[in-house]
Design a protein around this motif. Structure first.
Motif, mmCIF file in Angstrom:
data_model
loop_
_atom_site.group_PDB
_atom_site.id
_atom_site.type_symbol
_atom_site.label_atom_id
_atom_site.label_comp_id
_atom_site.label_asym_id
_atom_site.label_seq_id
_atom_site.Cartn_x
_atom_site.Cartn_y
_atom_site.Cartn_z
ATOM 1 N N HIS A 1 -11.353 -0.665 -10.921
ATOM 2 C CA HIS A 1 -9.926 -0.467 -11.179
ATOM 3 C C HIS A 1 -9.683 0.000 -12.606
ATOM 4 O O HIS A 1 -8.876 0.896 -12.838
ATOM 5 C CB HIS A 1 -9.135 -1.747 -10.858
ATOM 6 C CG HIS A 1 -8.887 -1.875 -9.382
ATOM 7 N ND1 HIS A 1 -9.693 -2.621 -8.557
ATOM 8 C CD2 HIS A 1 -7.965 -1.309 -8.586
ATOM 9 C CE1 HIS A 1 -9.264 -2.508 -7.307
ATOM 10 N NE2 HIS A 1 -8.214 -1.729 -7.299
ATOM 11 N N SER A 2 -10.394 -0.589 -13.567
ATOM 12 C CA SER A 2 -10.134 -0.138 -14.943
ATOM 13 C C SER A 2 -10.668 1.278 -15.148
ATOM 14 O O SER A 2 -10.074 2.062 -15.899
ATOM 15 C CB SER A 2 -10.629 -1.128 -15.988
ATOM 16 O OG SER A 2 -11.998 -1.154 -16.004
ATOM 17 N N ALA A 3 -11.738 1.651 -14.436
ATOM 18 C CA ALA A 3 -12.236 3.039 -14.537
ATOM 19 C C ALA A 3 -11.191 4.006 -13.979
ATOM 20 O O ALA A 3 -10.870 5.022 -14.608
ATOM 21 C CB ALA A 3 -13.551 3.189 -13.781
ATOM 22 N N ALA A 4 -10.630 3.663 -12.805
ATOM 23 C CA ALA A 4 -9.636 4.543 -12.179
ATOM 24 C C ALA A 4 -8.420 4.687 -13.086
ATOM 25 O O ALA A 4 -7.903 5.793 -13.291
ATOM 26 C CB ALA A 4 -9.234 3.984 -10.817
ATOM 27 N N LYS A 5 -8.000 3.551 -13.653
ATOM 28 C CA LYS A 5 -6.828 3.557 -14.525
ATOM 29 C C LYS A 5 -7.073 4.424 -15.773
ATOM 30 O O LYS A 5 -6.188 5.129 -16.243
ATOM 31 C CB LYS A 5 -6.530 2.106 -14.950
ATOM 32 C CG LYS A 5 -5.079 1.842 -15.205
ATOM 33 C CD LYS A 5 -4.819 0.371 -15.322
ATOM 34 C CE LYS A 5 -3.821 0.133 -16.439
ATOM 35 N NZ LYS A 5 -3.874 -1.184 -16.990
ATOM 36 N N SER A 6 -8.310 4.361 -16.268
ATOM 37 C CA SER A 6 -8.624 5.103 -17.497
ATOM 38 C C SER A 6 -8.660 6.622 -17.253
ATOM 39 O O SER A 6 -8.567 7.402 -18.185
ATOM 40 C CB SER A 6 -9.967 4.654 -18.078
ATOM 41 O OG SER A 6 -11.032 5.169 -17.299
ATOM 42 N N ILE A 7 -8.813 7.043 -15.990
ATOM 43 C CA ILE A 7 -8.851 8.497 -15.704
ATOM 44 C C ILE A 7 -7.490 8.917 -15.136
ATOM 45 O O ILE A 7 -6.678 9.508 -15.839
ATOM 46 C CB ILE A 7 -9.991 8.862 -14.728
ATOM 47 C CG1 ILE A 7 -11.345 8.313 -15.215
ATOM 48 C CG2 ILE A 7 -10.096 10.378 -14.581
ATOM 49 C CD1 ILE A 7 -12.500 8.507 -14.253
ATOM 50 N N ASN A 8 -7.249 8.608 -13.890
ATOM 51 C CA ASN A 8 -5.975 8.933 -13.243
ATOM 52 C C ASN A 8 -5.956 8.184 -11.911
ATOM 53 O O ASN A 8 -6.659 8.576 -10.965
ATOM 54 C CB ASN A 8 -5.872 10.455 -13.025
ATOM 55 C CG ASN A 8 -4.622 10.822 -12.262
ATOM 56 O OD1 ASN A 8 -3.886 9.962 -11.782
ATOM 57 N ND2 ASN A 8 -4.381 12.123 -12.143
ATOM 58 N N PRO A 9 -5.172 7.096 -11.836
ATOM 59 C CA PRO A 9 -5.221 6.252 -10.634
ATOM 60 C C PRO A 9 -4.745 6.964 -9.368
ATOM 61 O O PRO A 9 -4.981 6.467 -8.269
ATOM 62 C CB PRO A 9 -4.313 5.073 -10.974
ATOM 63 C CG PRO A 9 -3.633 5.403 -12.239
ATOM 64 C CD PRO A 9 -4.270 6.603 -12.867
ATOM 65 N N GLU A 10 -4.128 8.140 -9.512
ATOM 66 C CA GLU A 10 -3.717 8.867 -8.289
ATOM 67 C C GLU A 10 -4.861 9.682 -7.718
ATOM 68 O O GLU A 10 -4.912 9.945 -6.516
ATOM 69 C CB GLU A 10 -2.533 9.782 -8.597
ATOM 70 C CG GLU A 10 -1.305 8.950 -8.844
ATOM 71 C CD GLU A 10 -0.050 9.743 -8.983
ATOM 72 O OE1 GLU A 10 -0.081 10.972 -8.854
ATOM 73 O OE2 GLU A 10 0.971 9.092 -9.240
ATOM 74 N N THR A 11 -5.774 10.069 -8.584
ATOM 75 C CA THR A 11 -6.909 10.895 -8.141
ATOM 76 C C THR A 11 -8.150 10.042 -7.896
ATOM 77 O O THR A 11 -8.924 10.314 -6.982
ATOM 78 C CB THR A 11 -7.258 11.935 -9.244
ATOM 79 O OG1 THR A 11 -6.062 12.558 -9.639
ATOM 80 C CG2 THR A 11 -8.256 12.951 -8.778
ATOM 81 N N VAL A 12 -8.343 9.045 -8.746
ATOM 82 C CA VAL A 12 -9.568 8.241 -8.676
ATOM 83 C C VAL A 12 -9.268 6.931 -7.946
ATOM 84 O O VAL A 12 -8.430 6.138 -8.386
ATOM 85 C CB VAL A 12 -10.120 7.967 -10.093
ATOM 86 C CG1 VAL A 12 -11.417 7.174 -10.024
ATOM 87 C CG2 VAL A 12 -10.344 9.286 -10.834
ATOM 88 N N ILE A 13 -9.946 6.713 -6.826
ATOM 89 C CA ILE A 13 -9.621 5.576 -5.962
ATOM 90 C C ILE A 13 -10.799 4.590 -5.937
ATOM 91 O O ILE A 13 -11.906 4.958 -5.507
ATOM 92 C CB ILE A 13 -9.366 6.054 -4.501
ATOM 93 C CG1 ILE A 13 -8.481 7.306 -4.466
ATOM 94 C CG2 ILE A 13 -8.821 4.923 -3.635
ATOM 95 C CD1 ILE A 13 -7.061 7.120 -4.943
ATOM 96 N N PRO A 14 -10.545 3.341 -6.356
ATOM 97 C CA PRO A 14 -11.630 2.344 -6.319
ATOM 98 C C PRO A 14 -11.934 1.923 -4.884
ATOM 99 O O PRO A 14 -11.017 1.668 -4.110
ATOM 100 C CB PRO A 14 -11.049 1.149 -7.089
ATOM 101 C CG PRO A 14 -9.767 1.622 -7.694
ATOM 102 C CD PRO A 14 -9.304 2.801 -6.916
ATOM 103 N N LEU A 15 -13.197 1.846 -4.545
ATOM 104 C CA LEU A 15 -13.613 1.363 -3.221
ATOM 105 C C LEU A 15 -14.720 0.324 -3.418
ATOM 106 O O LEU A 15 -15.901 0.683 -3.464
ATOM 107 C CB LEU A 15 -14.160 2.511 -2.376
ATOM 108 C CG LEU A 15 -13.200 3.372 -1.585
ATOM 109 C CD1 LEU A 15 -13.969 4.361 -0.722
ATOM 110 C CD2 LEU A 15 -12.300 2.513 -0.701
ATOM 111 N N PRO A 16 -14.354 -0.951 -3.546
ATOM 112 C CA PRO A 16 -15.386 -1.959 -3.758
ATOM 113 C C PRO A 16 -16.340 -2.027 -2.573
ATOM 114 O O PRO A 16 -15.906 -1.968 -1.419
ATOM 115 C CB PRO A 16 -14.585 -3.264 -3.896
ATOM 116 C CG PRO A 16 -13.198 -2.829 -4.250
ATOM 117 C CD PRO A 16 -12.999 -1.498 -3.583
ATOM 118 N N GLY A 17 -17.635 -2.111 -2.867
ATOM 119 C CA GLY A 17 -18.619 -2.187 -1.792
ATOM 120 C C GLY A 17 -20.022 -2.276 -2.351
ATOM 121 O O GLY A 17 -20.249 -2.036 -3.541
#
Ligand SMILES: NC(=O)c1ccc[n+]([C@@H]2O[C@H](COP(=O)([O-])OP(=O)(O)OC[C@H]3O[C@@H](n4cnc5c(N)ncnc54)[C@H](OP(=O)(O)O)[C@@H]3O)[C@@H](O)[C@H]2O)c1
Length: 294
Positions: free
Chosen positions: A54-70
């Motif tokens: 989540h912090s990685a996605a937020k640091s780039i662009n949360p609309e483009t980068v989607i976290p998928l825990p797994g």
């Protein structure tokens, strides 16, 4: 002059949907940033730690980068991630199997000290649980195979959307390592041999997937800052501005995010559309300084 040859045409990844395992940190994060900065539509990043993703996605662009825990070592986890992507987009263009771990290392002499005795060397290795060695293969090799297979139909769906002949066909990139070619004493036997395995496996996949039109290529980085490489980078002698001796890395430095960005944009974009079954080494010349095989 043909605009097809402009850097913008050759290296953009406009509209692309990508999945990057291990995309929340280190090299995977560098790749996610590069794809996001050059027009990718969606970049799914996979890892076990939701907070890191989540912090990685937020640091780039949360609309483009989607976290998928797994967890890439779990087939159920991989299938559920693939299902999620299928529901959201229905296809992908690029899968980067990048998650990896270092694994156990053999005993090595401290700088300036004598080599450990044969008994010490053997005892240290034998005290390491076999499961630690095998787990390195589970993440670095077995999981890459199952990740590729879990996303195969989505990569195929990505190809079905491409209309123009010039469109780049769907691709799997695996992050291997120059360690897969190196015989450096003191390096992890589990890591280096797992990387040799994944390099070869990727070439096999490239051939096996020819009937399905899905390309497979290998990225083999040298030394880049990351959680995994922290120990190696910490042990390098550095000059006042972080310079590394040219006998270690001929370019005199460890890799930077633009070095990964350049490589991944080349491989993923139109410029790399003719790559299939290739190994791209990005290491500042490091491999040439190691006892190695290529
Ligand atoms: N840095 C270098 O110098 C270097 C050189 C050559 C090759 N490489 C390769 O580059 C790749 C990325 O490594 P890195 O250097 O960027 O180190 P890193 O920052 O430690 O990245 C490894 C990533 O893999 C993920 N991961 C590990 N086990 C996983 C699992 N079971 N399921 C899902 N994700 C998992 C980690 O996330 P979680 O822990 O949250 O799951 C982490 O995001 C690796 O394949 C590595 O071998 C690195």
């Amino acid at each position: 002059m043909s605009t097809n040859l402009s850097a913008n045409e050759l290296f953009n990844v406009n509209g692309m949907v990508a999945v990057i395992t291990g995309g929340g940190t280190g090299i995977g994060l560098m790749m996610a940033k590069a794809l996001a900065a050059n027009g990718a539509h969606r970049i799914y990043i996979v890892g076990r730690r939701p907070d890191v993703l989540h912090s990685a996605a937020k640091s780039i662009n949360p609309e483009t980068v989607i976290p998928l825990p797994g967890d890439v070592t779990s087939r159920e986890s991989l299938l559920s991630i693939a299902k999620h992507v299928e529901t959201e987009t229905g296809y992908i263009d690029l899968l980067i199997c990048n998650a990896g771990i270092m694994g156990p290392k053999p005993l090595k002499a401290a700088p300036g000290c004598a080599a450990p005795s044969v008994a010490e060397y053997a005892a240290h290795a034998l005290e390491t649980p076999m499961a630690d060695f095998t787990n390195t293969y589970a993440v670095n090799n077995t999981a890459v195979y199952y990740t590729a297979l879990s996303f195969l139909t989505l990569l195929d769906a990505g190809n079905s959307r491409k209309t123009a002949h010039a469109d780049v066909r769907s691709q799997i990139i695996t992050t291997s390592s120059i360690g897969g070619f190196s015989r450096l004493p003191g390096a992890s036997f589990a890591y280096n041999s797992s990387k040799a395995a994944v390099t070869h496996m990727t070439k096999m996949l490239a051939t096996a997937f020819v009937p399905y039109g899905i390309r497979c290529n290998v990225l083999a980085p040298g030394i880049f800052p990351s959680e995994l490489a922290m120990g190696i980078i910490g042990s390098l002698e550095k000059g006042p501005n972080g310079e590394v001796d040219r006998s270690v890395v001929p370019e005199g430095k460890t890799g930077k995010e633009e070095d990964i960005a350049g490589a991944v944009l080349w491989m993923a974009g139109r410029a790399g559309g003719y790559l299939n079954g290739s190994v791209v080494v990005v290491d500042g010349g490091r491999l040439g300084m190691l006892a190695s095989t290529y």
